[in-house]
Design a protein around this motif. Structure first.
Motif, PDB file in Angstrom:
ATOM      1  N   HIS A 163       0.794  -1.225   0.000  1.00  0.00           N
ATOM      2  CA  HIS A 163       0.000   0.000   0.000  1.00  0.00           C
ATOM      3  C   HIS A 163       0.833   1.285   0.000  1.00  0.00           C
ATOM      4  CE1 HIS A 163      -3.550  -2.263  -0.178  1.00  0.00           C
ATOM      5  NE2 HIS A 163      -4.340  -1.300   0.231  1.00  0.00           N
TER       6      HIS A 163
ATOM      7  N   HIS B  99      -5.879  -4.460  17.074  1.00  0.00           N
ATOM      8  CA  HIS B  99      -6.757  -5.275  17.918  1.00  0.00           C
ATOM      9  C   HIS B  99      -5.992  -6.132  18.923  1.00  0.00           C
ATOM     10  CE1 HIS B  99     -10.196  -3.994  15.674  1.00  0.00           C
ATOM     11  NE2 HIS B  99      -9.674  -4.395  14.534  1.00  0.00           N
TER      12      HIS B  99
ATOM     13  N   PRO C 276      -9.250   1.891   7.881  1.00  0.00           N
ATOM     14  CA  PRO C 276      -9.305   0.464   8.235  1.00  0.00           C
ATOM     15  C   PRO C 276      -9.018  -0.491   7.081  1.00  0.00           C
ATOM     16  CG  PRO C 276     -11.146   1.625   9.246  1.00  0.00           C
ATOM     17  CD  PRO C 276     -10.474   2.605   8.329  1.00  0.00           C
ATOM     18  N   SER C 277      -9.472  -0.196   5.880  1.00  0.00           N
ATOM     19  CA  SER C 277      -9.233  -1.124   4.765  1.00  0.00           C
ATOM     20  C   SER C 277      -7.760  -1.155   4.378  1.00  0.00           C
ATOM     21  CB  SER C 277     -10.084  -0.748   3.548  1.00  0.00           C
ATOM     22  OG  SER C 277     -11.457  -0.883   3.846  1.00  0.00           O
ATOM     23  N   VAL C 278      -7.103  -0.009   4.447  1.00  0.00           N
ATOM     24  CA  VAL C 278      -5.666   0.039   4.166  1.00  0.00           C
ATOM     25  C   VAL C 278      -4.901  -0.690   5.277  1.00  0.00           C
ATOM     26  CG1 VAL C 278      -3.654   1.563   3.941  1.00  0.00           C
ATOM     27  CG2 VAL C 278      -5.784   2.141   2.771  1.00  0.00           C
TER      28      VAL C 278
ATOM     29  N   ASN D 168      -5.913  -3.138   6.946  1.00  0.00           N
ATOM     30  CA  ASN D 168      -6.118  -4.581   6.798  1.00  0.00           C
ATOM     31  C   ASN D 168      -4.994  -5.231   6.008  1.00  0.00           C
ATOM     32  OD1 ASN D 168      -8.468  -5.074   8.222  1.00  0.00           O
ATOM     33  ND2 ASN D 168      -9.832  -4.738   6.471  1.00  0.00           N
ATOM     34  N   VAL D 169      -4.321  -4.454   5.187  1.00  0.00           N
ATOM     35  CA  VAL D 169      -3.309  -4.987   4.280  1.00  0.00           C
ATOM     36  C   VAL D 169      -1.909  -4.478   4.633  1.00  0.00           C
ATOM     37  CG1 VAL D 169      -2.653  -5.245   1.862  1.00  0.00           C
ATOM     38  CG2 VAL D 169      -5.065  -5.053   2.457  1.00  0.00           C
TER      39      VAL D 169
ATOM     40  N   THR E 253     -13.883  -0.953  -2.683  1.00  0.00           N
ATOM     41  CA  THR E 253     -13.699  -1.894  -1.569  1.00  0.00           C
ATOM     42  C   THR E 253     -14.416  -3.225  -1.823  1.00  0.00           C
ATOM     43  OG1 THR E 253     -13.603  -0.001  -0.076  1.00  0.00           O
ATOM     44  CG2 THR E 253     -13.905  -2.165   0.936  1.00  0.00           C
TER      45      THR E 253
ATOM     46  N   LYS F 247     -11.752  -9.746   4.914  1.00  0.00           N
ATOM     47  CA  LYS F 247     -11.344  -8.389   5.304  1.00  0.00           C
ATOM     48  C   LYS F 247     -11.617  -7.409   4.170  1.00  0.00           C
ATOM     49  CE  LYS F 247      -7.288  -9.969   6.308  1.00  0.00           C
ATOM     50  NZ  LYS F 247      -5.936 -10.301   6.682  1.00  0.00           N
ATOM     51  N   SER F 248     -12.040  -6.207   4.531  1.00  0.00           N
ATOM     52  CA  SER F 248     -12.283  -5.204   3.490  1.00  0.00           C
ATOM     53  C   SER F 248     -10.934  -4.729   2.935  1.00  0.00           C
ATOM     54  CB  SER F 248     -13.077  -4.026   4.049  1.00  0.00           C
ATOM     55  OG  SER F 248     -12.335  -3.332   5.037  1.00  0.00           O
ATOM     56  N   VAL F 249     -10.855  -4.691   1.611  1.00  0.00           N
ATOM     57  CA  VAL F 249      -9.599  -4.333   0.931  1.00  0.00           C
ATOM     58  C   VAL F 249      -9.939  -3.422  -0.245  1.00  0.00           C
ATOM     59  CG1 VAL F 249      -7.741  -5.281  -0.513  1.00  0.00           C
ATOM     60  CG2 VAL F 249      -8.373  -6.449   1.606  1.00  0.00           C
ATOM     61  N   LYS F 250      -9.074  -2.446  -0.478  1.00  0.00           N
ATOM     62  CA  LYS F 250      -9.273  -1.549  -1.612  1.00  0.00           C
ATOM     63  C   LYS F 250      -8.664  -2.189  -2.859  1.00  0.00           C
ATOM     64  CE  LYS F 250      -9.904   2.545   1.136  1.00  0.00           C
ATOM     65  NZ  LYS F 250      -9.442   3.878   1.561  1.00  0.00           N
TER      66      LYS F 250
ATOM     67  N   ARG G 117     -17.402  -2.358   3.378  1.00  0.00           N
ATOM     68  CA  ARG G 117     -16.623  -1.888   4.524  1.00  0.00           C
ATOM     69  C   ARG G 117     -17.424  -2.070   5.827  1.00  0.00           C
ATOM     70  NH1 ARG G 117     -13.182  -2.411   7.615  1.00  0.00           N
ATOM     71  NH2 ARG G 117     -13.418  -1.061   9.394  1.00  0.00           N
TER      72      ARG G 117
ATOM     73  N   ASP H 299     -17.362  -5.596   7.252  1.00  0.00           N
ATOM     74  CA  ASP H 299     -16.138  -5.881   8.019  1.00  0.00           C
ATOM     75  C   ASP H 299     -16.232  -5.228   9.399  1.00  0.00           C
ATOM     76  OD1 ASP H 299     -13.579  -6.333   8.967  1.00  0.00           O
ATOM     77  OD2 ASP H 299     -12.535  -5.505   7.236  1.00  0.00           O
TER      78      ASP H 299
ATOM     79  N   ASN I 196     -16.409  -7.301  13.207  1.00  0.00           N
ATOM     80  CA  ASN I 196     -15.456  -7.128  14.310  1.00  0.00           C
ATOM     81  C   ASN I 196     -16.054  -6.381  15.488  1.00  0.00           C
ATOM     82  OD1 ASN I 196     -12.956  -8.334  13.318  1.00  0.00           O
ATOM     83  ND2 ASN I 196     -13.133  -6.801  11.708  1.00  0.00           N
TER      84      ASN I 196
END
Lengths: 289, 163
Positions: free
Chosen positions: A35, A83, A104-106, A108-109, B51, B57-60, B111, B114, B118
């Motif tokens: 990323h 977490h 959060p999505s970024v 995640n990776v 997304t 998991k949410s990913v772009k 998004r 996800d 959690n």
């Protein structure tokens, strides 16, 4: 936007990745979360001929205390760190930073190893690593090496890593009694790179005297910056409001920001002063709990 | 340069293809698979319109190489509910007017899936931080937050009923 042509290689072990890198030479780049690197490739700021995907290598995602060290595997994602109970309870500075890093999505990776190995003073983790006096562990063609964080960042996107080196682990001295840390950055909008950020870690003795202190600055210099003069003022002292005021002033003087879209040089110096003071107070509060 | 054979599961179906190293996952989904519910907004991993759910998991997907998704399990907006039905989130966005133009909605819903997985009972602030990587230029977010709240309530009810 599409990256320039390159050849993708997936590595399933460190050994395989390092062998590939040695064989392909300097035009090969490792990718973990991707990323930071992939956006640069899409903008054609980076045009590596080969990408070696290290994200599937097993055994490099963990957070544990081992002996007198906190050890974090390089492929641990920012979400996993966010977490993690151990980090929440004993290393709250991590949570301060991750909460403000991208989205959060970024997260995640994106991995902690990538955040540091990228060698970008705009990333958040380098300042934390400076404050906590981390050691970077890397493995490459010439074996395993441990690099103190103060010797790690060499310049704009330049680090002590050789082309075949893979950052494998971050080691941080375990949180001591009466220690505390805090991080904050000012950002234009949620998830942006820092206009300026400050990480502070303090260790006090039973009488409240500062035994050790680390102050790292984000995005106000070409290389992630340690506020040495500020640390010297505090070490061995009982930290008073006057000393905090003085260190804030030093931070605004010693940082090396440039005017850009995020603000003028003068504005950045001013907020570095303010954030430094706030983070010193917050770190002290946590150390005294 | 570099061609690769990849296989992944998308919305429950196994898909195989030969792709270039540099093919982005979002382009693979939209152009190779014709699943155009996943949108391209900013193309710089800021806006979240692209997304998708990748291995839970949410990913772009604009910032992910298709070849890296080899072996992955992916859900796009087309796969969040059976044909002709709405998931709790889809229904809530409808009920609460959580969209105007709808461009950001697929990303918002993925998004939010996800987020709720959690944190099944998020506060308003947690929802706002949770969708901070998904931009909406129409709604001002208030109705999106209400949509996620409604979905959380409905999902909690369903869970209680099933116990």
């Amino acid at each position: 936007m599409i990256p320039a042509n390159f050849n993708y290689h997936k590595a399933t072990s460190l050994k395989e990745a390092i062998a590939l890198s040695s064989e392909l030479g300097e035009e090969a780049k490792y990718m973990s979360g991707g990323h930071s690197l992939l956006p640069m490739m899409k903008l054609r700021f980076a045009t590596p001929e080969h990408i070696i995907d290290i994200s599937k290598i097993e055994g490099l995602s963990y957070i544990k205390e081992d002996g007198d060290m906190l050890k974090i595997g390089a492929l641990t994602t920012q979400t996993e760190m966010e977490h993690n109970t151990l980090l929440k309870e004993k290393y709250p500075m991590m949570g301060d930073a991750i909460w403000l890093t991208a989205d959060p999505s970024v997260r995640n990776v994106g991995t902690i190893g990538g955040n540091i190995a990228h060698g970008d003073a705009a990333n958040d983790q380098p300042a934390l690593m400076l404050a906590m006096r981390a050691t970077v562990v890397a493995e490459g063609a010439d074996g395993t090496k441990s690099i103190p964080i103060d010797e790690f960042f060499h310049g704009f996107y330049m680090t002590a890593l050789e082309p075949s080196d893979i950052l494998t682990e971050i080691q941080i001295p375990k949180a001591k009694k009466n220690s505390g840390g805090a991080y904050h950055k000012v950002e234009r909008k949620v998830g942006d790179y820092a206009t300026a950020g400050v990480a502070v870690h303090v260790e006090l003795d039973d009488n409240g005297i500062c035994q050790q202190v680390g102050i790292g600055l984000t995005n106000v210099s070409a290389v992630p910056m340690r506020l040495e003069r500020g640390e010297e003022v505090l070490r061995g002292q009982k930290i008073t409001d006057e000393l905090i005021e003085q260190v804030g002033q030093i931070a605004s003087e010693d940082c090396e920001p440039e005017s850009d879209l995020r603000g003028s040089e003068a504005y950045k110096r001013s907020i570095v002063n303010t954030i430094t003071k706030r983070m010193l107070n917050k770190a002290l509060e946590r150390a005294r709990q | 340069m570099g061609k690769h054979n990849i296989t992944m599961t998308i919305n429950g179906e196994s898909v195989s293809a030969e792709v270039d190293s540099r093919l982005l996952l979002v382009h693979f989904i939209r152009e190779n698979l014709d699943l155009t519910g996943t949108h391209i907004g900013c193309d710089t991993s800021n806006c979240g319109a692209c997304t998708i759910m990748l291995d839970g998991k949410s990913v772009k997907s604009c910032t992910y190489l298709a070849v890296r998704a080899d072996g992955a399990e992916i859900t796009t907006i087309e796969g969040v509910a059976a044909e002709g039905t709405n998931s709790h989130l889809q229904q809530a966005f409808h009920d609460q007017h959580g969209l105007h133009c709808g461009f950001c909605t697929p990303g918002m819903i993925i998004r939010s899936m996800d987020l709720l997985k959690n944190n099944p009972n998020p506060t308003e602030e947690e929802i706002r931080w949770g969708i901070s990587g998904n931009l909406c230029r129409c709604t001002g977010y208030n109705n999106i937050v209400k949509s996620v709240q409604q979905a959380a309530t409905e999902m909690a009810k369903e869970k209680e009923a099933s116990v």
